[in-house]
Design an enzyme around this catalytic site. Structure first.
Site, PDB file in Angstrom:
ATOM      1  N   ASP A 172      56.765  29.893  16.016  1.00  0.00           N
ATOM      2  CA  ASP A 172      56.649  31.340  16.146  1.00  0.00           C
ATOM      3  C   ASP A 172      55.669  31.918  15.132  1.00  0.00           C
ATOM      4  O   ASP A 172      55.550  31.414  14.015  1.00  0.00           O
ATOM      5  CB  ASP A 172      58.036  31.968  15.951  1.00  0.00           C
ATOM      6  N   ASN A 198      59.110  33.832  28.066  1.00  0.00           N
ATOM      7  CA  ASN A 198      57.722  34.183  27.731  1.00  0.00           C
ATOM      8  C   ASN A 198      56.880  34.581  28.948  1.00  0.00           C
ATOM      9  O   ASN A 198      55.790  35.147  28.789  1.00  0.00           O
ATOM     10  CB  ASN A 198      57.022  33.032  26.984  1.00  0.00           C
TER      11      ASN A 198
HETATM   12  C1  IPE Z   1      54.706  31.769  19.337  1.00  0.00           C
HETATM   13  O1  IPE Z   1      53.961  32.791  18.818  1.00  0.00           O
HETATM   14  C2  IPE Z   1      54.135  31.187  20.611  1.00  0.00           C
HETATM   15  C3  IPE Z   1      54.811  31.613  21.852  1.00  0.00           C
HETATM   16  C4  IPE Z   1      55.984  32.186  21.896  1.00  0.00           C
HETATM   17  C5  IPE Z   1      54.108  31.390  23.115  1.00  0.00           C
HETATM   18  P1  IPE Z   1      54.176  34.303  19.261  1.00  0.00           P
HETATM   19  O2  IPE Z   1      53.219  34.607  20.366  1.00  0.00           O
HETATM   20  O3  IPE Z   1      55.608  34.564  19.577  1.00  0.00           O
HETATM   21  O4  IPE Z   1      53.725  35.088  17.969  1.00  0.00           O
HETATM   22  P2  IPE Z   1      54.302  36.468  17.435  1.00  0.00           P
HETATM   23  O5  IPE Z   1      55.785  36.349  17.352  1.00  0.00           O
HETATM   24  O6  IPE Z   1      53.873  37.533  18.387  1.00  0.00           O
HETATM   25  O7  IPE Z   1      53.657  36.596  16.096  1.00  0.00           O
HETATM   26 MG    MG Z   2      57.173  35.415  18.585  1.00  0.00          MG
END
Ligand code: IPE
Ligand code: MG
Length: 224
Positions: free
Chosen positions: A2, A50
């Site tokens: 994350d 996601n």
């Molecule tokens: C993690 O990074 C990757 C995925 C969940 C695809 P994020 O995209 O969640 O990064 P933040 O939380 O917005 O910083």
């Molecule tokens: Mg994230």
């Protein structure tokens, strides 16, 4: 893994650059993990939730995954990594699905480290598919025990996690390995995933080594 988005935003870059940097980080963490004796490493790249993100971010993540598999498989294979996937391959293009399956097939006999990519993974989705298949298989309710449930999970052939690391200062599990994490130790760090280097990994493992794991029991008395 994350914190990719925030890593990019902090630098005035588009979020997708954060996903690229985060993906770049996989190789060095996997190699260091193998070197320090970790035999199973599971990286959560994309959750069943996601898909709710803007279309262009989702498409970008899928593209980055496809490129990473094309670029990294040979080196990971040479290093002895065995690639696996947990989650559902539904929703991925047939090309990406085949690329993932080909990498798994190519590396299946490697034993330096088992690198499991959780992609389109959700703990509840995993439990739901297990329940559906248990019912479809007409399993006698009296035969349903923990070992049987384990056999129906995506993780049927990897051990339960000892240590779960969550990066980027979030303090929740967000639907990760719900069943399997019952006795996992957690390590939370404010470090954003692209900045989480081998040193941070070693620090997490060192902290884990000092945890007192009792699995619901009590510590045996120390002999005088
Ligand atoms: C993690 O990074 C990757 C995925 C969940 C695809 P994020 O995209 O969640 O990064 P933040 O939380 O917005 O910083
Ligand atoms: Mg994230």
């Amino acid at each position: 893994m994350d914190g990719n988005g925030r890593w990019a935003t902090k630098r005035g870059l588009p979020r997708i650059n954060g996903h690229e940097a985060g993906t770049e980080n996989i190789r060095r963490i996997t190699i260091r993990a193998g070197e320090i004796g970790i035999r199973y490493l599971t990286l959560w790249a994309f959750s069943t939730e996601n898909w709710r993100r803007p279309r262009d971010e989702v498409d970008g993540i899928l593209r980055i995954l496809a490129e990473a598999i094309a670029r990294e498989t040979d080196e990971l294979h040479e290093r002895g990594a065995q690639l696996r996937h947990i989650g559902s391959l539904d929703g991925l293009s047939p090309e990406l699905r085949d690329a993932i399956l080909d990498s798994i097939e190519l590396t299946r006999n490697n034993d330096f480290i088992v690198l499991t990519l959780a992609f389109n993974y959700g703990g509840r989705a995993e439990l739901l598919q297990a329940i559906r298949r248990i019912v479809a298989d007409d399993v006698d309710p009296n035969d349903i025990d923990e070992a049987l449930v384990n056999r129906y999970l995506y993780t049927c052939d990897i051990p339960e996690p000892d240590l779960i690391i969550r990066t980027s200062g979030e303090y929740r599990t967000s639907n990760f390995l719900l069943w399997q994490s019952a006795y996992a130790e957690y390590f939370f760090t404010p470090v954003l995933w692209p900045d989480f280097g081998p040193q941070e990994l070693v620090q997490a493992v060192n902290e884990y080594r000092h945890r007192d794991r009792r699995f619901g029991g009590i510590k045996p008395p120390v002999a005088e």
